[in-house]
Design a protein around this motif. Structure first.
Motif, mmCIF file in Angstrom:
data_model
loop_
_atom_site.group_PDB
_atom_site.id
_atom_site.type_symbol
_atom_site.label_atom_id
_atom_site.label_comp_id
_atom_site.label_asym_id
_atom_site.label_seq_id
_atom_site.Cartn_x
_atom_site.Cartn_y
_atom_site.Cartn_z
ATOM 1 N N GLN A 91 0.711 -0.996 -0.059
ATOM 2 C CA GLN A 91 -0.688 -0.432 -0.118
ATOM 3 C C GLN A 91 0.721 1.082 0.244
ATOM 4 N N ARG A 92 0.660 2.185 -1.105
ATOM 5 C CA ARG A 92 1.424 3.374 -1.180
ATOM 6 C C ARG A 92 1.045 4.485 0.208
ATOM 7 N N MET A 93 1.322 5.482 0.425
ATOM 8 C CA MET A 93 1.160 6.365 1.614
ATOM 9 C C MET A 93 1.041 7.630 0.950
ATOM 10 N N THR A 94 0.554 8.403 1.220
ATOM 11 C CA THR A 94 1.044 10.044 1.369
ATOM 12 C C THR A 94 1.638 10.874 2.395
ATOM 13 N N MET A 95 1.961 11.913 1.589
ATOM 14 C CA MET A 95 2.773 12.721 3.405
ATOM 15 C C MET A 95 2.287 12.605 4.659
ATOM 16 N N PHE A 96 0.617 12.518 4.661
ATOM 17 C CA PHE A 96 0.112 12.907 5.048
ATOM 18 C C PHE A 96 -0.296 11.777 6.656
ATOM 19 N N ASP A 97 0.095 10.837 6.072
ATOM 20 C CA ASP A 97 -0.003 9.407 6.347
ATOM 21 C C ASP A 97 1.100 8.910 7.003
ATOM 22 N N PHE A 98 2.278 9.074 6.093
ATOM 23 C CA PHE A 98 3.384 9.237 6.695
ATOM 24 C C PHE A 98 3.758 9.584 8.244
ATOM 25 N N TYR A 99 3.354 11.183 7.798
ATOM 26 C CA TYR A 99 3.470 11.753 9.996
ATOM 27 C C TYR A 99 2.939 11.077 10.230
ATOM 28 N N THR A 100 1.627 10.918 10.276
ATOM 29 C CA THR A 100 0.949 10.116 11.155
ATOM 30 C C THR A 100 1.461 8.778 11.391
ATOM 31 N N LEU A 101 2.004 7.877 10.673
ATOM 32 C CA LEU A 101 2.334 6.431 10.916
ATOM 33 C C LEU A 101 4.108 7.213 12.490
ATOM 34 N N LEU A 102 4.686 8.025 11.843
ATOM 35 C CA LEU A 102 5.967 8.484 12.614
ATOM 36 C C LEU A 102 5.133 8.969 13.853
ATOM 37 N N LEU A 103 4.081 10.258 13.834
ATOM 38 C CA LEU A 103 3.348 10.741 15.115
ATOM 39 C C LEU A 103 3.314 9.295 15.751
ATOM 40 N N ALA A 104 2.564 8.294 15.109
ATOM 41 C CA ALA A 104 2.547 7.516 16.362
ATOM 42 C C ALA A 104 3.422 6.910 16.694
ATOM 43 N N VAL A 105 4.923 6.318 16.444
ATOM 44 C CA VAL A 105 6.173 6.126 16.836
ATOM 45 C C VAL A 105 6.410 7.042 17.621
ATOM 46 N N VAL A 106 6.646 7.721 17.581
ATOM 47 C CA VAL A 106 6.999 9.620 18.124
ATOM 48 C C VAL A 106 6.070 9.329 19.883
ATOM 49 N N GLU A 107 4.884 9.595 19.426
ATOM 50 C CA GLU A 107 4.321 9.689 20.832
ATOM 51 C C GLU A 107 4.550 8.505 21.565
ATOM 52 N N ALA A 108 4.537 7.303 21.331
ATOM 53 C CA ALA A 108 4.637 5.753 21.751
ATOM 54 C C ALA A 108 6.752 5.902 23.427
ATOM 55 N N LEU A 109 7.364 6.589 22.176
ATOM 56 C CA LEU A 109 8.723 6.837 22.784
ATOM 57 C C LEU A 109 8.975 8.412 23.537
ATOM 58 N N ASP A 110 7.882 9.372 23.632
ATOM 59 C CA ASP A 110 7.627 10.810 24.332
ATOM 60 C C ASP A 110 7.494 10.297 25.481
ATOM 61 N N ASP A 111 6.598 9.110 25.305
ATOM 62 C CA ASP A 111 5.167 9.185 26.499
ATOM 63 C C ASP A 111 5.831 8.177 27.407
ATOM 64 N N CYS A 112 6.781 7.621 27.179
ATOM 65 C CA CYS A 112 6.996 6.219 27.856
ATOM 66 C C CYS A 112 8.211 6.472 29.085
ATOM 67 N N ARG A 113 8.566 7.671 28.690
ATOM 68 C CA ARG A 113 9.365 8.151 30.591
ATOM 69 C C ARG A 113 8.560 8.499 30.900
ATOM 70 N N HIS A 114 7.010 8.794 31.142
ATOM 71 C CA HIS A 114 5.939 8.770 32.313
ATOM 72 C C HIS A 114 5.742 7.853 33.016
ATOM 73 N N TYR A 115 5.645 6.483 32.562
ATOM 74 C CA TYR A 115 5.740 5.192 32.770
ATOM 75 C C TYR A 115 7.035 4.976 33.551
ATOM 76 N N MET A 116 8.039 5.592 33.199
ATOM 77 C CA MET A 116 9.222 5.029 33.917
ATOM 78 C C MET A 116 10.392 3.782 32.845
ATOM 79 N N LEU A 117 9.652 3.866 31.566
ATOM 80 C CA LEU A 117 10.167 3.072 30.529
ATOM 81 C C LEU A 117 10.914 3.878 29.968
ATOM 82 N N ARG A 118 12.781 3.076 29.070
ATOM 83 C CA ARG A 118 12.523 2.818 28.214
ATOM 84 C C ARG A 118 12.889 3.140 26.560
ATOM 85 N N ALA A 119 13.070 4.305 25.988
ATOM 86 C CA ALA A 119 12.733 4.439 24.855
ATOM 87 C C ALA A 119 14.045 3.058 24.155
#
Length: 530
Positions: free
Chosen positions: A78-106
């Motif tokens: 499946q091909r993606m648009t730039m909007f899809d690319f930003y959305t997918l990358l944001l989901a990964v970044v949110e998981a890495l950014d929020d893990c510090r609130h749960y004392m987890l390591r990226a």
């Protein structure tokens, strides 16, 4: 990097789940107690839920998948648009950014497309976390995300160089600032949404304009047929004796004459348009120069793995932008030529006849001026009115047939039977599939070591349109140890020799093994080892 030491498998005993273990075995004392309590106590967003099984001190982690699909296979089909690319990358970044609130390591996430699972939408990506004490699954989370983002660029239909540059600048830092990257991605998503809305409005306006122009054209008075019944007399320069709106002047001729009058130049001295091939050379040279500057001043100054990935990503991004620009230039040039050809055929009131050559062309029609000595091929205007039906046919000399004689060197007879047998014997040495469906059999050569079967024509090596086949259904892999097969999370499943296959689990293939796709009525593929 601990990611290379992991052993990943899939099972269906308690639903579809991914099983993660160390190749050397995982002990209870290797777990981090605080992280275990955090994962047990609450459900963390963007994390795959994790369970661990303790059997005699040996630990295995189990991640229920709940119908989600592997990200790697989604990107392949499946091909993606730039909007899809930003959305997918944001989901990964949110998981890495929020893990510090749960004392987890990226660095303890499985940051690879094979271990990230996604739902129907690109923002439904879920990551797997391995709570090991004092160890890191990846050396650097920033470098792992940068490597993934570069690989994802290949699936983007029209990459945006400016947006990708902003993303890569954040990931290029010694330690990625997830909060700042998160804000940048949100801004890029907002800009992409506004751009989509503007494009939708513009397309609506263009459609209304085209419909209005068609309506206006239908109300314009049409040219009288008498204007085409007889051609006008020809002067030394056809444009001196004809008005600008004469149907005997081609569209390209009128355009060049009007431009010549605007710049006060003779018509014959007006330069033609620059061919698109020159623009191709310019675009290619610009890309080479850009790549050379990037590698010289970013990577060669202080080489590192992150800078290597950044330079590779920027070069790939620039190459994609150059290809898009070149395609648009060629598309515009081709559309102009097509439009000009259409206007020429619609407005020119003569029918070309290329049978008259040389001196005969000078006498064929009083309005034609040819050079008999040069034997120039000319086109004879024929009136389109009542005179056309009475015009005598143009005579032409008889054409003698050309007979080709074979030389003595070509008289030798080739034994086709032996060649065909040798070709068939060579084909039998290579693995292949025999597709059986509705009483018919088809031979499919396994031309690649990674061979994918599915309904989608993009990303697959064989397209199967049978009922129930998923976009990416089955994948065969070849190596020195033999061939293996795995179901790619298809909706209707697959069977191997009558036994249901666990999605994403690899199975060894032997000669004459039968694979059936999408239920009992689906097509059967018989593996031939060769």
């Amino acid at each position: 990097m601990l990611l290379d030491e992991l052993q990943v498998d899939f099972a269906m005993k308690r639903g579809h789940e991914m099983i993660v273990d160390l190749k050397s075995g995982m002990k209870r004392e290797q777990l981090d107690g605080i992280e275990i309590q955090m994962l047990q106590g609450q459900r963390i967003p963007k994390h795959l839920p994790v369970e661990w099984i303790d059997i005699d001190g040996e630990i295995t982690f189990r991640y229920p998948l709940g119908g989600k699909r592997m990200l790697m296979h989604r990107l392949q089909t499946q091909r993606m648009t730039m909007f899809d690319f930003y959305t997918l990358l944001l989901a990964v970044v949110e998981a890495l950014d929020d893990c510090r609130h749960y004392m987890l390591r990226a660095e303890c996430f499985l940051l690879h497309e094979q271990y990230i699972f996604i739902g129907e939408n690109w923002d439904e990506a879920m990551l797997a976390y391995v709570p090991l004490s004092g160890k890191e699954v990846v050396t650097s989370a920033g470098e792992a995300v940068l490597a993934m983002a570069i690989r994802w660029v290949a699936a983007i239909e029209e990459p945006d160089g400016v947006g990708l540059q902003q993303v890569f600048q954040h990931l290029h830092a010694e330690r990625a600032a997830w909060e700042r990257l998160r804000q940048t991605l949100l801004a890029l998503i907002g800009a992409s949404t506004s751009g989509l809305q503007r494009n939708a409005v513009q397309s609506t306006k263009n459609k209304e304009t085209v419909e209005g122009s068609h309506f206006a054209a239908s109300r314009e008075p049409k040219l009288e047929k008498a204007a085409f019944d007889s051609p006008p007399a020809r002067a030394n320069n056809v444009f001196e004796s004809q008005p600008a709106d004469s149907p005997w002047i081609s569209a390209s001729g009128r355009d060049r004459k009007e431009k010549a009058e605007e710049v006060d130049l003779p018509f014959d001295e007006l330069p033609e348009k620059r061919p698109s091939s020159t623009m191709g050379w310019i675009v290619g040279a610009g890309w080479v120069l850009f790549a050379a500057v990037v590698w010289r001043f970013i990577y060669l100054g202080s080489p590192s793995q992150s800078k290597l990935l950044l330079c590779a990503g920027l070069s790939l991004m620039a190459g994609a932008a150059a290809l898009i620009a070149l395609r648009r230039i060629r598309g515009a040039s081709e559309s102009e030529e097509e439009e000009e050809d259409k206007r020429w055929s619609a407005e020119d009131a003569f029918v070309p006849n290329s049978l008259v050559l040389g001196a005969d062309a000078a006498m064929a029609h009083p309005f034609q001026r040819t050079n008999a000595a040069a034997a120039i091929r000319v086109a004879v205007p024929i009136p389109l009115g009542s005179e056309a039906r009475q015009a005598a046919p143009v005579s032409s000399p008889p054409v003698k047939p050309i007979v080709y004689h074979s030389s003595a060197a070509n008289d030798a007879t080739v034994m086709l039977g032996d060649a065909a047998k040798a070709s068939q014997a060579d084909e039998r040495q290579h693995p292949w599939l025999e597709r059986q469906s509705e009483g018919r059999a088809e031979r499919i050569a396994l031309e690649r070591l990674q061979f994918m079967i599915g309904r989608s024509s993009e990303g697959t090596n064989y397209t199967d349109q049978a009922s129930g086949i998923s976009r990416a259904h089955l994948e065969l892999s070849g190596s020195e140890g033999g061939w293996s097969v795995k179901d790619m999370g298809s909706r209707n499943g697959s069977t191997l020799n009558g036994s249901a296959m666990i999605p994403y689990k690899s199975y060894a293939l032997g000669d004459s093994d039968k694979l059936q796709l999408a239920g009992e009525q689906g097509p059967i593929y018989v593996f031939r080892a060769g």
